[in-house]
Write a protein that holds these residues in place. Structure first.
Motif, PDB file in Angstrom:
ATOM      1  N   ALA B  37      -2.859  -7.788  -6.840  1.00 14.12           N
ATOM      2  CA  ALA B  37      -4.152  -8.448  -6.588  1.00 14.12           C
ATOM      3  C   ALA B  37      -4.552  -8.397  -5.125  1.00 14.12           C
ATOM      4  O   ALA B  37      -4.453  -7.352  -4.492  1.00 14.12           O
ATOM      5  CB  ALA B  37      -4.083  -9.885  -7.101  1.00 14.12           C
ATOM      6  N   SER B  38      -4.982  -9.538  -4.583  1.00 15.36           N
ATOM      7  CA  SER B  38      -5.513  -9.567  -3.218  1.00 15.36           C
ATOM      8  C   SER B  38      -4.456  -9.144  -2.196  1.00 15.36           C
ATOM      9  O   SER B  38      -4.794  -8.625  -1.133  1.00 15.36           O
ATOM     10  CB  SER B  38      -6.020 -10.966  -2.892  1.00 15.36           C
ATOM     11  OG  SER B  38      -4.985 -11.906  -3.049  1.00 15.36           O
ATOM     12  N   HIS B  39      -3.187  -9.357  -2.518  1.00 11.86           N
ATOM     13  CA  HIS B  39      -2.109  -8.960  -1.607  1.00 11.86           C
ATOM     14  C   HIS B  39      -2.095  -7.438  -1.429  1.00 11.86           C
ATOM     15  O   HIS B  39      -1.896  -6.923  -0.338  1.00 11.86           O
ATOM     16  CB  HIS B  39      -0.754  -9.442  -2.141  1.00 11.86           C
ATOM     17  CG  HIS B  39      -0.726 -10.913  -2.379  1.00 11.86           C
ATOM     18  ND1 HIS B  39      -0.213 -11.792  -1.465  1.00 11.86           N
ATOM     19  CD2 HIS B  39      -1.173 -11.673  -3.401  1.00 11.86           C
ATOM     20  CE1 HIS B  39      -0.347 -13.032  -1.932  1.00 11.86           C
ATOM     21  NE2 HIS B  39      -0.911 -12.975  -3.106  1.00 11.86           N
ATOM     22  N   TRP B  40      -2.304  -6.742  -2.532  1.00  9.10           N
ATOM     23  CA  TRP B  40      -2.329  -5.284  -2.501  1.00  9.10           C
ATOM     24  C   TRP B  40      -3.630  -4.788  -1.842  1.00  9.10           C
ATOM     25  O   TRP B  40      -3.608  -3.898  -0.990  1.00  9.10           O
ATOM     26  CB  TRP B  40      -2.170  -4.744  -3.930  1.00  9.10           C
ATOM     27  CG  TRP B  40      -2.313  -3.251  -4.090  1.00  9.10           C
ATOM     28  CD1 TRP B  40      -3.105  -2.603  -4.985  1.00  9.10           C
ATOM     29  CD2 TRP B  40      -1.629  -2.225  -3.357  1.00  9.10           C
ATOM     30  NE1 TRP B  40      -2.970  -1.246  -4.857  1.00  9.10           N
ATOM     31  CE2 TRP B  40      -2.069  -0.983  -3.852  1.00  9.10           C
ATOM     32  CE3 TRP B  40      -0.702  -2.232  -2.317  1.00  9.10           C
ATOM     33  CZ2 TRP B  40      -1.623   0.246  -3.364  1.00  9.10           C
ATOM     34  CZ3 TRP B  40      -0.254  -1.017  -1.804  1.00  9.10           C
ATOM     35  CH2 TRP B  40      -0.711   0.199  -2.327  1.00  9.10           C
ATOM     36  N   ILE B  41      -4.749  -5.457  -2.190  1.00 11.92           N
ATOM     37  CA  ILE B  41      -6.046  -5.094  -1.594  1.00 11.92           C
ATOM     38  C   ILE B  41      -5.955  -5.196  -0.072  1.00 11.92           C
ATOM     39  O   ILE B  41      -6.484  -4.364   0.659  1.00 11.92           O
ATOM     40  CB  ILE B  41      -7.163  -6.024  -2.138  1.00 11.92           C
ATOM     41  CG1 ILE B  41      -7.402  -5.739  -3.627  1.00 11.92           C
ATOM     42  CG2 ILE B  41      -8.459  -5.867  -1.345  1.00 11.92           C
ATOM     43  CD1 ILE B  41      -8.300  -6.750  -4.322  1.00 11.92           C
ATOM     44  N   ASN B  42      -5.251  -6.229   0.405  1.00 13.43           N
ATOM     45  CA  ASN B  42      -5.176  -6.464   1.836  1.00 13.43           C
ATOM     46  C   ASN B  42      -4.260  -5.485   2.557  1.00 13.43           C
ATOM     47  O   ASN B  42      -4.466  -5.148   3.721  1.00 13.43           O
ATOM     48  CB  ASN B  42      -4.693  -7.893   2.082  1.00 13.43           C
ATOM     49  CG  ASN B  42      -5.187  -8.388   3.406  1.00 13.43           C
ATOM     50  OD1 ASN B  42      -4.670  -7.968   4.431  1.00 13.43           O
ATOM     51  ND2 ASN B  42      -6.194  -9.227   3.401  1.00 13.43           N
ATOM     52  N   LEU B  43      -3.234  -5.022   1.858  1.00 16.88           N
ATOM     53  CA  LEU B  43      -2.300  -4.075   2.487  1.00 16.88           C
ATOM     54  C   LEU B  43      -2.920  -2.688   2.648  1.00 16.88           C
ATOM     55  O   LEU B  43      -2.671  -1.993   3.626  1.00 16.88           O
ATOM     56  CB  LEU B  43      -1.033  -3.941   1.628  1.00 16.88           C
ATOM     57  CG  LEU B  43       0.128  -4.897   1.897  1.00 16.88           C
ATOM     58  CD1 LEU B  43       1.250  -4.653   0.894  1.00 16.88           C
ATOM     59  CD2 LEU B  43       0.663  -4.737   3.322  1.00 16.88           C
ATOM     60  N   LYS B  44      -3.747  -2.303   1.647  1.00 11.76           N
ATOM     61  CA  LYS B  44      -4.281  -0.934   1.581  1.00 11.76           C
ATOM     62  C   LYS B  44      -4.903  -0.419   2.882  1.00 11.76           C
ATOM     63  O   LYS B  44      -4.565   0.685   3.318  1.00 11.76           O
ATOM     64  CB  LYS B  44      -5.287  -0.828   0.442  1.00 11.76           C
ATOM     65  CG  LYS B  44      -4.690  -0.333  -0.868  1.00 11.76           C
ATOM     66  CD  LYS B  44      -5.836  -0.153  -1.860  1.00 11.76           C
ATOM     67  CE  LYS B  44      -5.383   0.299  -3.215  1.00 11.76           C
ATOM     68  NZ  LYS B  44      -6.526   0.310  -4.149  1.00 11.76           N
ATOM     69  N   PRO B  45      -5.858  -1.167   3.502  1.00 13.25           N
ATOM     70  CA  PRO B  45      -6.508  -0.602   4.707  1.00 13.25           C
ATOM     71  C   PRO B  45      -5.512  -0.307   5.827  1.00 13.25           C
ATOM     72  O   PRO B  45      -5.687   0.667   6.569  1.00 13.25           O
ATOM     73  CB  PRO B  45      -7.482  -1.697   5.154  1.00 13.25           C
ATOM     74  CG  PRO B  45      -7.491  -2.732   4.114  1.00 13.25           C
ATOM     75  CD  PRO B  45      -6.394  -2.492   3.158  1.00 13.25           C
ATOM     76  N   VAL B  46      -4.453  -1.122   5.941  1.00 11.83           N
ATOM     77  CA  VAL B  46      -3.428  -0.873   6.962  1.00 11.83           C
ATOM     78  C   VAL B  46      -2.703   0.427   6.634  1.00 11.83           C
ATOM     79  O   VAL B  46      -2.477   1.274   7.512  1.00 11.83           O
ATOM     80  CB  VAL B  46      -2.418  -2.033   7.032  1.00 11.83           C
ATOM     81  CG1 VAL B  46      -1.290  -1.714   7.987  1.00 11.83           C
ATOM     82  CG2 VAL B  46      -3.118  -3.310   7.443  1.00 11.83           C
ATOM     83  N   LEU B  47      -2.365   0.601   5.347  1.00 10.41           N
ATOM     84  CA  LEU B  47      -1.648   1.807   4.934  1.00 10.41           C
ATOM     85  C   LEU B  47      -2.514   3.050   5.159  1.00 10.41           C
ATOM     86  O   LEU B  47      -2.026   4.080   5.627  1.00 10.41           O
ATOM     87  CB  LEU B  47      -1.249   1.712   3.451  1.00 10.41           C
ATOM     88  CG  LEU B  47      -0.421   0.468   3.073  1.00 10.41           C
ATOM     89  CD1 LEU B  47       0.021   0.553   1.614  1.00 10.41           C
ATOM     90  CD2 LEU B  47       0.792   0.317   3.986  1.00 10.41           C
ATOM     91  N   GLU B  48      -3.819   2.934   4.854  1.00 10.72           N
ATOM     92  CA  GLU B  48      -4.741   4.048   5.088  1.00 10.72           C
ATOM     93  C   GLU B  48      -4.734   4.429   6.572  1.00 10.72           C
ATOM     94  O   GLU B  48      -4.670   5.605   6.928  1.00 10.72           O
ATOM     95  CB  GLU B  48      -6.177   3.660   4.675  1.00 10.72           C
ATOM     96  CG  GLU B  48      -6.373   3.435   3.177  1.00 10.72           C
ATOM     97  CD  GLU B  48      -6.441   4.752   2.391  1.00 10.72           C
ATOM     98  OE1 GLU B  48      -6.463   5.820   3.020  1.00 10.72           O
ATOM     99  OE2 GLU B  48      -6.455   4.688   1.146  1.00 10.72           O
ATOM    100  N   THR B  49      -4.813   3.399   7.443  1.00 16.28           N
ATOM    101  CA  THR B  49      -4.819   3.664   8.888  1.00 16.28           C
ATOM    102  C   THR B  49      -3.509   4.305   9.318  1.00 16.28           C
ATOM    103  O   THR B  49      -3.495   5.223  10.150  1.00 16.28           O
ATOM    104  CB  THR B  49      -5.041   2.348   9.664  1.00 16.28           C
ATOM    105  OG1 THR B  49      -6.157   1.668   9.096  1.00 16.28           O
ATOM    106  CG2 THR B  49      -5.305   2.608  11.134  1.00 16.28           C
TER     107      THR B  49
END
Lengths: 530, 530
Positions: B37-49
């Motif tokens: 959920a939101s935990h995964w949504i929040n991690l994604k942009p960091v991983l993309e960067t």
């Protein structure tokens, strides 16, 4: 992942960031409180950067000062004010402080030290208030300051009065400081948490790793220092402020932002708050070439050089100590550059050269530099950290013994005692930090820690100064703890209430049980009786 | 000094900084713990960067997941593992949680809520351990992870097991989290100071300004939550870890760096530590144009639009509540974009359009957006803060009521209750945040606070992730408090010792006085007798 390639690129990116920031900073109008010695040396690079970024910087400068001179070429505007004492009185006092710290203290009992220390603190406070007379009690100065329309006051809180001045002028205040006695101001005014179990009190010579007896000593030390400060600082200043304001005043002595002149390369990790920024090493910069002393440095060959200074405050030491030191230095293979203004010692070796002044940062950044012999001032230590140079500490007073304990515990320094050391002690200490690899390795590790952060110390300091001007303060970084009493802060009233309720509940249930039990017994007895 | 011109320039400088950083980052190998959920949504942009910056990112992904899908196109490498339960079991449980939080809780007594809550926590823990079986107890997975030669493990600690995995793999660990229950992990494992006098416990719905009874409640709440966590979390996990390691283990549950997903725009200022970095708003970004909904948004004219969503977890609400909400929305002059997957309510107004999915961030950044009706998830709130949009909160569970209390106390939101609200309550709330200027002003103030920091949240998170890889951990940011017991930390042993010594000294002096007094009397008596 390579730190080596990372750092220069990072630095250049930071410069780009600064350039971008420069173009956007509409010049602010910054007032700077007077400061002396290393405190003034440390403020200067920040002020220079602020001027580079289009701000106007005005420095309050007293008529009596050992370090601040209005006649030096400078880009600062100066706002002079009168101190109500003479330079001679100040210099005589400073000499007494040095005599006490360097020679007399070692022969005194704890009680004698305490009495003398209290006495000196009181005299120091008199000088501080003598300075304040020229600002807060001078209508001329206050009128000029009011007309100056400043956006911010930047001050080292060790020179009191800036908080009341900022309050009267109605402008935000930023503190820049190394530490206060027992972190008294940071703790009691800034609400900085400092659990005595792992945060050593200033001047305690302790580290963050303490055994039981050290923790007891640290705990007691906090209390003792608070008592000292309450007597020689708070009471005097409360009285003075009340006089100026014409009403009874209890000091807050707090600022929008606290710029602490340490970082985790130098200090032990500790709890802090959103408005405390750790910007140790503000003045550090890459080394420049050394035309004046270049030939002497080059002549050292593979052995390299040792840089030696006892700081900007100490100009002279006894002939006996000077001879001892010169003799020790003559026994090491390195060439030595010694900053010393006293008489040339008789035992001076051919490898040692005495200078009135040395380009300390550039020397420490020279590839031939093997070690730094230092009195342990924060500025010098930070230059050594920045350039990764191991140290031999000969600490004298105030924070210097603490500073050297920090460096020793991080494995980058050896400490010798100024009064008791013999020729071989100093010689061996220098040889140890040069020849035992771990000292250089640890110094390089500290250097890497120092440089590996999101922003350089100076950029961070400048950012928060501009931030405070932009936002007319930094309210949203201020903890609510400021509005609590000490027993509320520690939840002692809550704890008392909860314990009382729990005890009452226990009592009530015991009474109820007893009552029920008695009722049961009575009924049984009655039943039996029937 | 103009904040308006400052921010874009600052952002562009930050981009330059990132570009510079990119070229210098030699690819690290990063393992990411599973999240939902939101935990995964929040991690994604960091991983993309991180991927943009040349790192390799591998995500542990369970066979059973409501949000993580391996079949979506993505630049992450996936490392799948088996969970020892079915997706249906998971979904049934989540439905129960929603039912309880949204409808049942309001009709229950405190005791019933507590029992039900404990029960749900225990079930949740079973699922967590069911996931762990697929990692720590699976030789195949552990073999693959060991062969992966990772440099770092990045994990949200709400999904347990990452600490033991990092320990077994011998790599540094970074936590990314919003909060734990009563800040239990941050306090007890991370050593984060949290004085209950001004740091409200998570889920307490309190602010940092508390009166006496609120402070009592907060104090008790910390203790109660610690007890809950001890029973449903620590004991279970200790047992599980001991099983895996084959020896009795007491959990540390700590990391090199804690990336906290808040900042002082959202959270109340509080004490923290050098290895706690506040990076709230990681996912925020400038709004993109809106081709899909553009015409509808434009048709709103001067009245503008309202964006409404209850988040990614809630897919359906009761017909009665849906009708009530639709009716309220039909009474406001704005056009409403409602993200809703349930049946179309009968009372839906002409001004309201229902969408399966909305580009939330781009809508909140649209100049026509007047208000955001939200369930109060951290991600959504941060997007509203970033774009300066006032909020109406309909909080449901976990941190949502707290989050909305934060926004309300900062003057940027009005809260309504999902179960008890009537048509006019919701309508009036929306009208209030739109028509009373202070809400927009406060939202804009929060937006300015959010943007006015040395580095963007995402850049800061990325910096510390790379920092930890470069330095193979972050030891020099770790406080010594980790090595102390709780009574040592609070100096209770020292206090006991000092009090005992003081009492003994008092006793001794009384005894001495008494003895002297008696001796004197005796002598006098003797003298008299003679």
């Amino acid at each position: 992942i390579n730190t080596g390639t990372m750092i220069p690129l990072f630095l250049s990116a930071t410069v780009l960031l600064i350039l971008c920031m420069t173009s956007s900073a509409n010049g602010g109008n910054i007032l700077v409180w007077y400061a002396e010695a290393s405190h003034w040396i440390n403020l200067k690079p920040v002020l220079e950067t602020l001027i580079d970024r289009g701000h106007q910087v005005t420095v309050l400068i007293p008529s009596v000062s050992m370090f601040m001179k209005t006649n030096e070429p400078s880009r600062f505007r100066y706002e002079p004010f009168n101190a109500s004492f003479s330079l001679e009185a100040m210099e005589t006092f400073m000499d007494k402080v040095f005599q006490f710290s360097m020679y007399e203290m070692d022969q005194m009992s704890y009680l004698q030290i305490y009495i003398k220390f209290m006495d000196m603190m009181k005299t120091n406070m008199k000088f501080s208030l003598g300075y304040l007379d020229g600002v807060l009690k001078s209508d001329t100065t206050m009128k000029k300051l009011k007309e100056g329309n400043y956006d911010l006051l930047l001050a080292d809180p060790i020179y009191p009065g800036s908080d009341l001045t900022a309050e009267i002028l109605g402008i935000p205040l930023i503190f820049s400081l190394r530490f206060s006695i027992a972190n008294n101001w940071e703790r009691l005014c800034g609400q900085l948490p400092a659990p005595p179990s792992f945060v050593p009190a200033a001047m305690s010579k302790l580290t963050d790793k303490m055994n039981f007896s050290e923790r007891v000593w640290n705990f007691v030390f906090y209390i003792l220092q608070d008592i000292v400060l309450d007597n020689v600082f708070w009471k005097e200043l409360d009285k003075y402020y009340s006089e100026v304001k014409g009403e009874s005043t209890l000091l807050q002595y707090t600022a929008d932002i606290w710029l602490m002149r340490t970082y985790w390369d130098f200090d032990f990790p500790r709890p802090f708050l959103p408005n405390f920024k750790f910007v140790g090493g503000i003045h550090c910069r890459l080394a420049k070439p050394l035309p004046e002393v270049g030939a002497f440095v080059q002549s050292s060959g593979n052995d390299g050089i040792v840089v030696f200074t006892l700081g900007s405050m100490i100009k002279n030491i006894t002939t006996e100590r000077a001879n001892m030191i010169a003799s020790a230095l003559s026994q090491i293979p390195q060439k030595v550059l010694w900053r010393y203004r006293g008489e040339k010692p008789k035992t001076l070796g051919a490898n040692t050269r005495i200078f009135d002044w040395i380009p300390q940062n550039d020397l420490l950044g020279h590839p031939k530099t093997r070690a730094f012999i230092t009195h342990g001032g924060t500025n010098g230590i930070y230059e050594a950290i920045y350039h990764g140079v191991p140290m031999v500490g000969i600490p004298m007073f105030v924070d210097q013994p603490d500073n050297m304990v920090h460096m020793k515990s991080k494995g980058a320094a050896v400490i010798v005692d100024f009064n008791s050391m013999k020729t071989e002690d100093l010689r061996d200490a220098v040889n140890t930090v040069i020849n035992e690899k771990s000292y250089k390795e640890n110094a390089m590790r500290l250097s890497s820690m120092h440089r590996d952060r999101p922003m350089s110390a100076r950029d961070e300091a400048v950012f928060w100064i501009e931030f405070t001007m932009r936002n007319k303060g930094a309210k949203h970084l201020r903890v609510q703890a400021h509005e609590l009493t000490w027993y509320q802060y520690h939840s002692l009233d809550v704890l008392g209430f909860v314990i009382t309720v729990v005890l009452l509940l226990i009592l009530l249930s015991i009474k109820t049980c007893k009552y029920c039990f008695r009722m049961c017994c009575n009924r049984k007895r009655k039943t039996k009786a029937e």
